[in-house]
Design a protein around this motif. Structure first.
Motif, mmCIF file in Angstrom:
data_model
loop_
_atom_site.group_PDB
_atom_site.id
_atom_site.type_symbol
_atom_site.label_atom_id
_atom_site.label_comp_id
_atom_site.label_asym_id
_atom_site.label_seq_id
_atom_site.Cartn_x
_atom_site.Cartn_y
_atom_site.Cartn_z
ATOM 1 N N GLU A 221 19.603 -11.381 -11.321
ATOM 2 C CA GLU A 221 20.739 -10.641 -10.739
ATOM 3 C C GLU A 221 21.130 -11.241 -9.387
ATOM 4 N N TYR A 222 20.294 -12.164 -8.901
ATOM 5 C CA TYR A 222 20.393 -12.641 -7.520
ATOM 6 C C TYR A 222 21.810 -13.097 -7.141
ATOM 7 N N GLY A 223 22.492 -13.767 -8.069
ATOM 8 C CA GLY A 223 23.827 -14.295 -7.787
ATOM 9 C C GLY A 223 24.757 -13.237 -7.226
ATOM 10 N N GLY A 234 17.281 -10.167 -2.339
ATOM 11 C CA GLY A 234 16.592 -11.440 -2.057
ATOM 12 C C GLY A 234 15.134 -11.401 -2.474
ATOM 13 N N SER A 235 14.476 -12.541 -2.367
ATOM 14 C CA SER A 235 13.070 -12.645 -2.780
ATOM 15 C C SER A 235 12.109 -12.145 -1.710
ATOM 16 N N SER A 236 12.577 -12.048 -0.457
ATOM 17 C CA SER A 236 11.717 -11.686 0.700
ATOM 18 C C SER A 236 10.610 -12.706 0.927
ATOM 19 N N LEU A 237 10.808 -13.913 0.451
ATOM 20 C CA LEU A 237 9.752 -14.926 0.591
ATOM 21 C C LEU A 237 9.802 -15.686 1.921
ATOM 22 N N SER A 238 10.874 -15.481 2.719
ATOM 23 C CA SER A 238 11.033 -16.353 3.898
ATOM 24 C C SER A 238 9.840 -16.327 4.873
ATOM 25 N N PRO A 239 9.238 -15.170 5.194
ATOM 26 C CA PRO A 239 8.088 -15.262 6.114
ATOM 27 C C PRO A 239 6.921 -16.025 5.498
ATOM 28 N N ILE A 272 21.734 -20.397 -8.135
ATOM 29 C CA ILE A 272 22.137 -19.985 -6.782
ATOM 30 C C ILE A 272 20.882 -19.848 -5.912
ATOM 31 N N PHE A 273 19.829 -19.303 -6.504
ATOM 32 C CA PHE A 273 18.572 -19.184 -5.755
ATOM 33 C C PHE A 273 18.038 -20.579 -5.390
ATOM 34 N N LEU A 274 18.138 -21.495 -6.345
ATOM 35 C CA LEU A 274 17.711 -22.875 -6.076
ATOM 36 C C LEU A 274 18.452 -23.444 -4.862
ATOM 37 N N ASN A 275 19.767 -23.183 -4.822
ATOM 38 C CA ASN A 275 20.569 -23.686 -3.699
ATOM 39 C C ASN A 275 20.046 -23.177 -2.360
ATOM 40 N N GLU A 276 19.618 -21.907 -2.336
ATOM 41 C CA GLU A 276 19.122 -21.338 -1.068
ATOM 42 C C GLU A 276 17.856 -22.070 -0.632
ATOM 43 N N LEU A 277 17.013 -22.395 -1.613
ATOM 44 C CA LEU A 277 15.790 -23.131 -1.263
ATOM 45 C C LEU A 277 16.139 -24.530 -0.748
ATOM 46 N N HIS A 341 18.839 -9.060 6.371
ATOM 47 C CA HIS A 341 19.484 -9.644 5.195
ATOM 48 C C HIS A 341 20.350 -10.843 5.600
ATOM 49 N N ASN A 342 20.438 -11.852 4.733
ATOM 50 C CA ASN A 342 21.183 -13.072 5.073
ATOM 51 C C ASN A 342 22.648 -12.810 5.425
ATOM 52 N N ARG A 343 23.331 -11.976 4.624
ATOM 53 C CA ARG A 343 24.751 -11.685 4.894
ATOM 54 C C ARG A 343 24.895 -11.064 6.291
ATOM 55 N N LEU A 344 23.945 -10.174 6.622
ATOM 56 C CA LEU A 344 24.009 -9.498 7.919
ATOM 57 C C LEU A 344 23.737 -10.469 9.058
ATOM 58 N N ARG A 345 22.859 -11.444 8.812
ATOM 59 C CA ARG A 345 22.595 -12.447 9.862
ATOM 60 C C ARG A 345 23.892 -13.173 10.195
ATOM 61 N N MET A 346 24.654 -13.502 9.142
ATOM 62 C CA MET A 346 25.922 -14.210 9.394
ATOM 63 C C MET A 346 26.892 -13.298 10.143
ATOM 64 N N VAL A 372 10.367 -11.819 11.647
ATOM 65 C CA VAL A 372 9.059 -12.152 11.098
ATOM 66 C C VAL A 372 9.120 -13.535 10.430
ATOM 67 N N ASP A 373 10.315 -13.960 10.015
ATOM 68 C CA ASP A 373 10.440 -15.289 9.398
ATOM 69 C C ASP A 373 11.035 -16.324 10.361
ATOM 70 N N GLY A 374 11.135 -15.978 11.663
ATOM 71 C CA GLY A 374 11.777 -16.869 12.644
ATOM 72 C C GLY A 374 11.308 -18.312 12.505
ATOM 73 N N ASP A 375 12.226 -19.189 12.194
ATOM 74 C CA ASP A 375 11.875 -20.578 11.912
ATOM 75 C C ASP A 375 12.887 -21.466 12.624
ATOM 76 N N LEU A 376 12.396 -22.399 13.416
ATOM 77 C CA LEU A 376 13.285 -23.205 14.251
ATOM 78 C C LEU A 376 14.440 -23.822 13.447
ATOM 79 N N ALA A 378 15.717 -23.275 10.244
ATOM 80 C CA ALA A 378 16.648 -22.377 9.541
ATOM 81 C C ALA A 378 17.427 -21.520 10.527
ATOM 82 N N ASN A 379 16.765 -21.083 11.574
ATOM 83 C CA ASN A 379 17.420 -20.202 12.536
ATOM 84 C C ASN A 379 18.479 -20.975 13.324
ATOM 85 N N ASN A 380 18.101 -22.154 13.779
ATOM 86 C CA ASN A 380 19.055 -22.975 14.519
ATOM 87 C C ASN A 380 20.241 -23.333 13.622
HETATM 88 C C1 FAD Z 1 22.033 -16.706 11.978
HETATM 89 C C2 FAD Z 1 21.000 -16.959 10.901
HETATM 90 C C3 FAD Z 1 19.654 -17.076 11.260
HETATM 91 C C4 FAD Z 1 18.684 -17.331 10.279
HETATM 92 N N1 FAD Z 1 17.377 -17.456 10.669
HETATM 93 C C5 FAD Z 1 16.423 -17.742 9.742
HETATM 94 C C6 FAD Z 1 15.069 -17.919 10.120
HETATM 95 O O1 FAD Z 1 14.708 -17.857 11.302
HETATM 96 N N2 FAD Z 1 14.148 -18.168 9.138
HETATM 97 C C7 FAD Z 1 14.505 -18.255 7.816
HETATM 98 O O2 FAD Z 1 13.634 -18.484 6.964
HETATM 99 N N3 FAD Z 1 15.789 -18.123 7.435
HETATM 100 C C8 FAD Z 1 16.758 -17.855 8.340
HETATM 101 N N4 FAD Z 1 18.052 -17.692 7.947
HETATM 102 C C9 FAD Z 1 18.395 -17.891 6.523
HETATM 103 C C10 FAD Z 1 18.354 -16.632 5.640
HETATM 104 O O3 FAD Z 1 19.066 -15.593 6.248
HETATM 105 C C11 FAD Z 1 16.934 -16.165 5.331
HETATM 106 O O4 FAD Z 1 16.160 -17.250 4.864
HETATM 107 C C12 FAD Z 1 16.939 -15.085 4.245
HETATM 108 O O5 FAD Z 1 17.682 -13.974 4.677
HETATM 109 C C13 FAD Z 1 15.512 -14.659 3.948
HETATM 110 O O6 FAD Z 1 15.483 -13.664 2.947
HETATM 111 P P1 FAD Z 1 14.851 -13.977 1.521
HETATM 112 O O7 FAD Z 1 13.493 -14.559 1.682
HETATM 113 O O8 FAD Z 1 14.993 -12.740 0.703
HETATM 114 O O9 FAD Z 1 15.806 -15.118 1.027
HETATM 115 P P2 FAD Z 1 16.294 -15.511 -0.444
HETATM 116 O O10 FAD Z 1 17.726 -15.170 -0.536
HETATM 117 O O11 FAD Z 1 15.380 -14.983 -1.466
HETATM 118 O O12 FAD Z 1 16.213 -17.112 -0.401
HETATM 119 C C14 FAD Z 1 15.022 -17.812 -0.781
HETATM 120 C C15 FAD Z 1 14.522 -18.666 0.356
HETATM 121 O O13 FAD Z 1 15.443 -19.704 0.636
HETATM 122 C C16 FAD Z 1 15.435 -19.982 2.033
HETATM 123 N N5 FAD Z 1 16.783 -19.744 2.552
HETATM 124 C C17 FAD Z 1 17.702 -18.883 2.067
HETATM 125 N N6 FAD Z 1 18.855 -18.988 2.757
HETATM 126 C C18 FAD Z 1 18.645 -19.933 3.691
HETATM 127 C C19 FAD Z 1 19.460 -20.502 4.710
HETATM 128 N N7 FAD Z 1 20.735 -20.119 4.897
HETATM 129 N N8 FAD Z 1 18.936 -21.433 5.510
HETATM 130 C C20 FAD Z 1 17.658 -21.857 5.323
HETATM 131 N N9 FAD Z 1 16.846 -21.362 4.385
HETATM 132 C C21 FAD Z 1 17.331 -20.419 3.571
HETATM 133 C C22 FAD Z 1 14.433 -19.032 2.676
HETATM 134 O O14 FAD Z 1 13.204 -19.717 2.807
HETATM 135 C C23 FAD Z 1 14.343 -17.915 1.656
HETATM 136 O O15 FAD Z 1 13.125 -17.219 1.680
HETATM 137 C C24 FAD Z 1 19.064 -17.456 8.915
HETATM 138 C C25 FAD Z 1 20.413 -17.319 8.573
HETATM 139 C C26 FAD Z 1 21.365 -17.071 9.547
HETATM 140 C C27 FAD Z 1 22.804 -16.937 9.139
#
Ligand code: FAD
Length: 470
Positions: A221-223, A234-239, A272-277, A341-346, A372-376, A378-380
């Motif tokens: 359903e992720y798309g 989302g997968s919540s795997l980022s941390p 779409i999930f692959l693209n995020e990775l 959430h990613n949309r909210l971060r944007m 909790v997932d702060g990563d230089l 991805a965040n930058n």
């Molecule tokens: C302003 C801003 C700041 C962000 N800061 C971080 C951060 O500090 N650490 C972080 O991991 N992600 C960051 N992201 C990317 C994204 O928002 C998060 O990875 C995502 O919300 C994590 O939720 P999830 O694990 O459910 O992701 P899913 O949607 O399940 O995606 C799977 C995995 O793909 C990676 N991913 C997804 N989207 C992105 C992206 N746009 N850029 C890089 N990797 C991505 C993550 O590792 C994520 O766990 C940021 C995005 C924005 C717009």
């Protein structure tokens, strides 16, 4: 080799761990080590959420290793001092570790290399956190990619290596010998960094569970679901990907398996999930090839932008008091859970940089402190994308409207109401612009908006155009 130290860093797991498997293959004895450095608690980017997640994950790794008959040796201090001393103490011939890509971590690895050389010990680094790293994927002209879509195409054209073997359990390889080991702090509070958030739990088992649950259904359903904050699609795997409590090859293998039994629509969702990775790997290669992004804009002309230094506006943004419900709900969620959430971060990043015209680096730093997932990397990347200063950036004139974003992605206000109790009685049609009913707004005690989007938009465009002209 007789004895190798495996130095755990952002690879806090046993499964699918490249350096650990190599150590097990090549040495008679493997001694797992974790160095708790002062730098984890000092510096402007330190955050209680990430520190707590790290401590939980190391503790879980320690227990998992004990179950397999191994001891995790924990030492506190600087890696370049601890590791050579440990090698002499344990008579190790080499230290193995998985590569890190942040400039500060690479400088530390250089210091560790020379400190180990001084005691005649080798230091080997392995590619583990990503499938393709550094300059492995280049354009036909031999240059690093600066735009995501062609990078992703080139990435997908290559094959992916399968998960590594489990760390082999030869008791003789690392018998528990009661090596001296320092106690790990129980929480960030013990280190004087109090945790005010209710964060998700760390550890390898948690990560594997999350992956299994996600691949059993939600990935299909992720798309669609990934766009709606209230659905948490989302997968919540980022941390976990950040701390290395799960291996990236394990994630890709699980995704491949899920995709192999998917319908066409479901397969599109998997892609779409692959693209995020791949975005994750894209930003890591940007960090490697353009390390100046850690200090300023990717497009350096934008370092001349005249940002606002309105501290009151910044405080309102941080605390979720801007008067824009979708922005405030997102920030309150971040402050309470360390996640967003990613949309909210944007949305909140665009709001800070385009509506409040505050430097993206202020937001980048605040996110690093809270997430909790702060990563230089991805965040930058995310901040520069939103601010319009980065690789593959949204052009500066593409400015999110916080009202229509709210109406589109949280139409019934479910997410907003979860975090802004003041708005619980507002009807859906007003939830994203509560100021339209001044009396109800006054009664609700929710804050009035601190700026007006329609007025700020042209001001922001003028700020960018001033730099473009010069
Ligand atoms: C302003 C801003 C700041 C962000 N800061 C971080 C951060 O500090 N650490 C972080 O991991 N992600 C960051 N992201 C990317 C994204 O928002 C998060 O990875 C995502 O919300 C994590 O939720 P999830 O694990 O459910 O992701 P899913 O949607 O399940 O995606 C799977 C995995 O793909 C990676 N991913 C997804 N989207 C992105 C992206 N746009 N850029 C890089 N990797 C991505 C993550 O590792 C994520 O766990 C940021 C995005 C924005 C717009």
């Amino acid at each position: 080799m007789k004895t190798v130290i495996h130095w755990f860093r952002r690879d806090l797991r046993i499964l699918d761990n490249v350096a650990l498997s190599e150590a097990a293959k090549r040495a008679e004895q493997v001694i797992p080590v974790f160095v708790f450095e002062d730098a984890f608690c000092n510096g402007p980017d330190v955050g209680a959420a990430r520190l707590t997640f790290l401590l939980q994950s190391v503790e879980s790794l320690r227990k998992n290793l004990v179950e397999l008959g191994h001891q995790l040796v924990i030492r506190r201090g600087k890696a370049e001092a601890i590791l050579p001393a440990l090698c002499l103490e344990l008579e190790a011939q080499a230290v193995f570790a998985n590569k890190r890509y942040e400039p500060y971590a690479q400088r530390r690895d250089e210091r560790v290399t020379s400190a180990l050389l001084n005691v005649d010990v080798g230091f080997e680094l392995f590619k583990d956190a990503v499938v393709w790293e550094e300059s492995e994927i280049l354009t036909q002209a031999g240059k690093p990619y600066t735009v995501f879509t062609p990078y992703a195409k080139a990435w997908k054209a290559r094959s992916i290596s399968l998960p590594r073997q489990k760390f082999p359990i030869h008791h003789a390889q690392s018998p528990i010998r009661n090596f001296k080991s320092d106690a790990l702090p129980k929480s960030s509070d013990e280190l004087g960094i109090p945790l005010a958030q209710n964060i998700p739990p760390g550890g390898e088992r948690v990560a594997l569970d999350l992956l299994a649950k996600f691949m059993a259904g939600p990935v299909y359903e992720y798309g669609t679901s990934r766009n709606y904050p209230a659905l948490d699609g989302g997968s919540s795997l980022s941390p976990h990907l950040r701390a290395g409590t799960i291996g990236i090859r394990t994630v890709f293998a699980a995704l491949g398996k899920a995709r192999s039994r998917a319908t066409a629509t479901q397969a599109a969702s998997c892609d779409i999930f692959l693209n995020e990775l791949i975005w994750r790997e894209f930003y890591l290669q940007v960090l490697h090839n353009f390390p100046h992004v850690t200090k300023g804009a990717f497009w350096q002309e934008y370092d001349a932008l005249k940002w606002s230094d309105n501290q009151a506006h910044f405080a309102a943004w941080c605390e979720g008091r801007t008067g824009y419900p979708i922005v405030d709900a997102a920030m309150r969620c971040l402050n309470a859970t360390g996640t967003m959430h990613n949309r909210l971060r944007m949305i909140v990043a665009m709001f800070l940089t385009k509506d409040l015209m505050i430097h993206w680096q202020w937001g980048e730093r605040y996110f690093m402190n809270q997430l909790v997932d702060g990563d230089l990397a991805a965040n930058n990347g995310g901040w520069q994308w939103s601010a319009g200063t980065g690789t593959d950036a949204a052009p500066y004139f593409r400015i999110f409207n916080p009202i229509s974003q709210g109406e589109k992605f949280d139409a019934d206000g479910k997410f907003v109401k979860r975090w802004i109790s003041e708005l619980k009685d507002f009807p859906a049609y007003l939830i994203h612009q509560p100021w339209e009913n001044p009396l109800l707004l006054l009664r609700s005690k929710y804050v009035p908006r601190i700026v007006t989007h329609e007025e700020q938009r042209p001001k922001c465009l003028a700020m960018f155009q001033a730099v473009k002209k010069s």
